[in-house]
Write a protein that holds these residues in place. Structure first.
Motif, PDB file in Angstrom:
ATOM      1  N   HIS A   1      37.355  38.866  42.445  1.00 22.17           N
ATOM      2  CA  HIS A   1      36.548  37.440  42.927  1.00 22.17           C
ATOM      3  C   HIS A   1      37.917  36.305  43.632  1.00 22.17           C
ATOM      4  CE1 HIS A   1      32.876  39.437  42.204  1.00 22.17           C
ATOM      5  NE2 HIS A   1      33.393  39.268  40.307  1.00 22.17           N
ATOM      6  N   ALA A   2      38.679  36.249  42.874  1.00 17.21           N
ATOM      7  CA  ALA A   2      39.998  35.678  43.196  1.00 17.21           C
ATOM      8  C   ALA A   2      41.189  36.638  43.744  1.00 17.21           C
ATOM      9  CB  ALA A   2      39.999  33.680  42.263  1.00 17.21           C
ATOM     10  N   PRO A   3      42.027  35.987  44.524  1.00 15.60           N
ATOM     11  CA  PRO A   3      43.457  36.707  44.521  1.00 15.60           C
ATOM     12  C   PRO A   3      43.962  35.886  43.649  1.00 15.60           C
ATOM     13  CG  PRO A   3      42.757  35.293  45.877  1.00 15.60           C
ATOM     14  CD  PRO A   3      41.698  34.697  45.249  1.00 15.60           C
ATOM     15  N   ASP A   4      44.448  34.813  42.928  1.00 10.15           N
ATOM     16  CA  ASP A   4      45.341  33.349  42.642  1.00 10.15           C
ATOM     17  C   ASP A   4      44.588  33.487  41.116  1.00 10.15           C
ATOM     18  OD1 ASP A   4      42.972  32.560  43.702  1.00 10.15           O
ATOM     19  OD2 ASP A   4      43.847  30.104  43.045  1.00 10.15           O
ATOM     20  N   ASP A   5      45.637  33.786  40.069  1.00  8.46           N
ATOM     21  CA  ASP A   5      45.034  33.519  38.787  1.00  8.46           C
ATOM     22  C   ASP A   5      45.046  31.604  38.247  1.00  8.46           C
ATOM     23  OD1 ASP A   5      46.292  35.930  37.732  1.00  8.46           O
ATOM     24  OD2 ASP A   5      48.754  35.227  37.859  1.00  8.46           O
ATOM     25  N   GLU A   6      45.152  31.056  39.417  1.00  5.03           N
ATOM     26  CA  GLU A   6      44.443  29.819  39.166  1.00  5.03           C
ATOM     27  C   GLU A   6      42.603  29.940  38.997  1.00  5.03           C
ATOM     28  OE1 GLU A   6      45.765  26.775  40.997  1.00  5.03           O
ATOM     29  OE2 GLU A   6      45.146  24.699  40.200  1.00  5.03           O
ATOM     30  N   LEU A   7      42.673  30.354  40.441  1.00  8.38           N
ATOM     31  CA  LEU A   7      40.963  30.618  40.477  1.00  8.38           C
ATOM     32  C   LEU A   7      40.293  31.440  39.410  1.00  8.38           C
ATOM     33  CD1 LEU A   7      38.734  29.211  41.234  1.00  8.38           C
ATOM     34  CD2 LEU A   7      39.200  31.074  42.998  1.00  8.38           C
ATOM     35  N   ARG A   8      41.306  33.169  38.561  1.00  8.87           N
ATOM     36  CA  ARG A   8      40.884  33.675  38.482  1.00  8.87           C
ATOM     37  C   ARG A   8      40.266  33.349  37.373  1.00  8.87           C
ATOM     38  NH1 ARG A   8      40.617  38.809  36.596  1.00  8.87           N
ATOM     39  NH2 ARG A   8      39.254  40.438  37.094  1.00  8.87           N
ATOM     40  N   ASP A   9      41.342  32.639  36.450  1.00 12.02           N
ATOM     41  CA  ASP A   9      41.113  32.324  35.381  1.00 12.02           C
ATOM     42  C   ASP A   9      39.703  31.792  34.869  1.00 12.02           C
ATOM     43  OD1 ASP A   9      43.381  32.812  34.042  1.00 12.02           O
ATOM     44  OD2 ASP A   9      44.345  31.236  34.451  1.00 12.02           O
ATOM     45  N   THR A  10      39.127  30.394  36.214  1.00 10.81           N
ATOM     46  CA  THR A  10      37.884  29.845  35.517  1.00 10.81           C
ATOM     47  C   THR A  10      37.091  30.814  35.960  1.00 10.81           C
ATOM     48  OG1 THR A  10      38.007  28.751  37.871  1.00 10.81           O
ATOM     49  CG2 THR A  10      38.674  27.890  35.868  1.00 10.81           C
ATOM     50  N   LEU A  11      36.508  32.011  37.367  1.00 13.49           N
ATOM     51  CA  LEU A  11      36.299  32.887  37.502  1.00 13.49           C
ATOM     52  C   LEU A  11      35.445  33.885  36.675  1.00 13.49           C
ATOM     53  CD1 LEU A  11      35.956  32.369  41.264  1.00 13.49           C
ATOM     54  CD2 LEU A  11      34.426  31.202  40.199  1.00 13.49           C
ATOM     55  N   VAL A  12      36.762  34.518  36.144  1.00 13.25           N
ATOM     56  CA  VAL A  12      36.597  35.665  35.228  1.00 13.25           C
ATOM     57  C   VAL A  12      37.757  35.310  33.969  1.00 13.25           C
ATOM     58  CG1 VAL A  12      37.160  38.046  35.116  1.00 13.25           C
ATOM     59  CG2 VAL A  12      36.367  37.182  37.527  1.00 13.25           C
TER      60      VAL A  12
END
Ligand code: SAH
Length: 366
Positions: A241-252
């Motif tokens: 759902h996201a390739p970067d940790d910053e966004l993935r931390d919030t989505l997953v």
């Protein structure tokens, strides 16, 4: 009462009763013996249950009545009661909400395609992973499901197909995807038991091909490694759902524990060990994760790997601001992944008008 005592006296969740679908061949024979029956009665029962998909013991006339009654009492508690069934796509997509023995609700979906039938099953009542775009995530985890509760969702579909109750004529289940409620790898032992039962040759199990089974996970890294060593080559799907940790931390949110890089390393290791192509699930959310630069970053991460990307137009959940991407952004996302040589498809959104998979149907039935 002292504060600590509350914890001690809190009711422990009761386990679902034991069922034939929880047990392998030898264990079933042991149960028959413990009932004072010849062990082969268990084999006869398995032939009815898994081989002929015959769930009415009154038709099992090769087993003497008393033995049938003893086996039924010991191994066939009612596990799933249908609460609501709803179909769309001309009856080729059917979602069922099931009530479990303790009142917990889960859902399964049967999807009939011209060349196959796929069943989407739940592995937990609720889910503890808390992904903000997922309906199931909003309600938290109620409990793990048992092996039989998982298997019986598939068997219920298989029986309906065998009895010609589904539009399109008699048929069988070809694929099973663990994409209903729950995080399957957080209920590891029960899920592996279910996979063993689904893939065991009939009449011990359903005789499905492991390749037709897809395990979808948020990316529990140690469990992915364990799964690779089970020797059952199921398809692994990683919900990135996201390739970067910053966004993935919030989505997953579990990404705060297992980062994108670690999850992908585990996926590549899975692909190396099993020779199976890994799926990357990516729900396209308008203006959140669908930017061209993120497509490029994803393309760089996946380039040259044994991988396939499934883009899923977001199925909006009630009360959420988020919605599916614009078609133009979706096309650009696909184009950029393809430019990196990454195989990609946009998932067909079956059943969207009847509240998708992803827990929305069960949530409405409470
Ligand atoms: N917990 C597992 C399996 C269940 S969800 C997992 O996360 O993989 C199955 C897939 O549906 C996951 O990829 C999940 O991220 C996705 N999903 C959940 N809610 C969704 C929504 N509202 N729209 C589109 N996809 C969604």
């Amino acid at each position: 009462m002292k504060p600590g005592e509350l914890v001690l006296t809190a009711p422990r969740a009761k386990k679902p009763p034991q069922h034939i679908s929880d047990l392998g061949h030898d264990q079933r024979r042991e149960v028959a013996s413990s009932l004072g029956l010849p062990a082969f009665r268990a084999d006869q029962m398995s032939r009815h249950w898994f081989g002929r998909l015959e769930d009415d013991p009154s038709t099992w006339t090769d087993i003497p009545l008393a033995a049938r009654e003893a086996l039924t009492a010991a191994l066939l508690p009612t596990l799933l009661v249908p609460v609501r069934s709803i179909d769309c796509d001309g009856g080729e997509t059917i979602k069922t909400v099931w009530k479990l023995f303790d009142g917990a609700l889960v859902e399964s979906v049967l999807m009939r395609y011209p060349d196959r039938v796929t069943m989407c099953v739940s592995s937990q009542a609720g889910c503890g992973m808390n992904c903000p775009f997922c309906a199931t995530g909003q309600g938290g985890l109620t409990r793990n499901m048992s092996t039989a509760e998982i298997v019986e969702q598939v068997l219920a579909g298989a029986r309906s197909l065998a009895r010609d109750e589904i539009v399109g004529g008699p048929g069988r289940v070809n694929n099973v995807v663990f994409m209903g409620m729950g995080e399957p790898l957080a209920n590891y032992n029960a899920v592996i038991g279910a996979v063993r039962r689904l893939t065991a040759k009939s009449p011990e199990g359903m005789g499905l091909s492991a390749r037709g089974i897809t395990m979808s996970t948020v990316g529990l890294v140690p469990r992915i490694h364990e799964l690779a060593d089970e020797g059952i080559p199921v398809t692994l799907a990683v919900s990135l759902h996201a390739p970067d940790d910053e966004l993935r931390d919030t989505l997953v949110p579990i990404n705060t524990r297992y980062k994108v890089g670690e999850v992908l390393e585990a996926a590549w290791s899975y692909a190396r060990k099993t020779h199976r192509r890994v799926s990357i699930e990516y729900a396209l959310i308008k203006d959140i994760n669908d930017q061209a630069w993120r497509a490029d970053l994803l393309g760089k991460l996946l380039k040259g790997r044994l991988v396939h990307v499934n883009l899923i137009p977001l199925n909006p959940t009630p009360g959420s601001q988020w919605t599916a991407s614009r078609k133009s952004d979706e096309r650009e996302f696909v184009r950029r992944l393809e430019a990196h040589g990454v195989a990609v498809t946009v998932r067909d959104t079956r059943g969207r008008e009847i509240d998708g998979a992803c827990g929305q149907l069960a949530a409405k039935s409470v």
